[in-house]
Design a protein around this motif. Sequence first.
Motif, mmCIF file in Angstrom:
data_model
loop_
_atom_site.group_PDB
_atom_site.id
_atom_site.type_symbol
_atom_site.label_atom_id
_atom_site.label_comp_id
_atom_site.label_asym_id
_atom_site.label_seq_id
_atom_site.Cartn_x
_atom_site.Cartn_y
_atom_site.Cartn_z
ATOM 1 N N HIS A 1 0.858 -1.178 0.000
ATOM 2 C CA HIS A 1 0.000 0.000 0.000
ATOM 3 C C HIS A 1 0.895 1.228 0.000
ATOM 4 N N HIS B 1 -1.535 7.312 -4.972
ATOM 5 C CA HIS B 1 -2.091 6.532 -3.866
ATOM 6 C C HIS B 1 -2.711 5.270 -4.437
ATOM 7 N N ALA C 1 -6.961 -0.820 5.414
ATOM 8 C CA ALA C 1 -7.497 0.540 5.452
ATOM 9 C C ALA C 1 -6.674 1.411 4.507
ATOM 10 N N SER C 2 -7.231 1.709 3.330
ATOM 11 C CA SER C 2 -6.521 2.523 2.346
ATOM 12 C C SER C 2 -6.482 3.986 2.767
ATOM 13 N N SER C 3 -7.570 4.461 3.381
ATOM 14 C CA SER C 3 -7.610 5.838 3.874
ATOM 15 C C SER C 3 -8.627 5.918 5.000
ATOM 16 N N GLU D 1 -6.597 1.664 11.310
ATOM 17 C CA GLU D 1 -6.130 2.950 10.816
ATOM 18 C C GLU D 1 -5.497 2.817 9.432
ATOM 19 N N ARG D 2 -5.379 3.950 8.752
ATOM 20 C CA ARG D 2 -4.836 3.963 7.396
ATOM 21 C C ARG D 2 -3.486 3.250 7.339
ATOM 22 N N GLY D 3 -3.355 2.377 6.339
ATOM 23 C CA GLY D 3 -2.113 1.659 6.131
ATOM 24 C C GLY D 3 -1.978 0.378 6.915
ATOM 25 N N ALA E 1 -14.029 6.725 4.899
ATOM 26 C CA ALA E 1 -12.884 5.810 4.892
ATOM 27 C C ALA E 1 -12.976 4.896 3.678
ATOM 28 N N ARG E 2 -11.821 4.408 3.252
ATOM 29 C CA ARG E 2 -11.758 3.431 2.157
ATOM 30 C C ARG E 2 -11.079 2.175 2.682
#
Length: 322
Positions: A61, A135, A217-219, A230-232, A252-253
């Motif tokens: 990612h 991204h 979690a991409s974002s 959380e992201r990442g 969120a993505r």
Amino acid sequence: MSNLDRRPAARQLGGTEQTSTGPVLDLLPAKEVLLGESTRVRRLLPTLGRRMVGAWVFVDHYGPDDISTAPGMQVAPHPHTGLQTVSWLLDGEVHHRDSLGSDAMVRPGELALMTAGHGISHSEQSPATHPRFLHGAQLWVALPDASREVAPHFEHHHTLPGFSSDGVRSTVLMGTFAGTSSPGRAYTPIVGADLDLASGADVEIPLEPDFEYALLASSGVASIEDVRLERGAMLYLGTGRRTLRLRAAEAARLLLLGGEPFEERLVMWWNFVGRAGEEIAGYAEQWNAEDARFGTVDGYDGDRLSAPPLPPVPLLARGRVR
């Protein structure tokens, strides 16, 4: 996308004896690595504690990175065998070239699916004039033994199916999710789906109880059955679920990855997937000798990558988890 580690560890993957026989919630650590000249990625598979999720064997990612004054992604020609690469962008553009003559500009929401099979080489670059942010995720899918020598091919799907419901918008990259199927060709029972959660979303998504799953979690930040993601970060979910509750206070993505546990044992080293260490060594020798197995990438201005030295010890089995 390549594994550019000059001292890559060899990993024996597959087998079901260490697959979770029920639902779990295991956070997987990420390792930050440098990809190409300037792109740093978070490597989530393989990682400590988990080597595969279904047939998914590799997850990077990256971003969101501001590349307005940088070259962005610059990955020179490199080889692959025995796998599929799945490229998924949320921001930016990536120029894909391969030894089949494919020449494609990949953009957000599009599926770039390259089946290496018997052997292929490719390059990936941000174009000279590119969007500000980069991204996305790069993923590999192991091919089963019956298909691992398939003729290489490349698919570029500009639109993908999905659905919207109760605060979540889904896009199906691979396999089938909630009755919606991707046009990308899969060789094992698998699923990959992008889940775009609206602010305040509180939803349940359907799962296949025989599949094992993970969520990246991409974002943004989401709650997965009350576990904060959380992201990442990636959360391994195990098997045995028919539904999963997702919540997000803000947008969120998430990237849902899953599939039937991969029963076959395989060896992954550098950018190759095979079934024995001797086989992997043969691939590396052929690539460095510019064997016709991998072809050439036309249009790339620069040198191709060389395979790094093989480890001084045999490539031994170590199982699905560490």
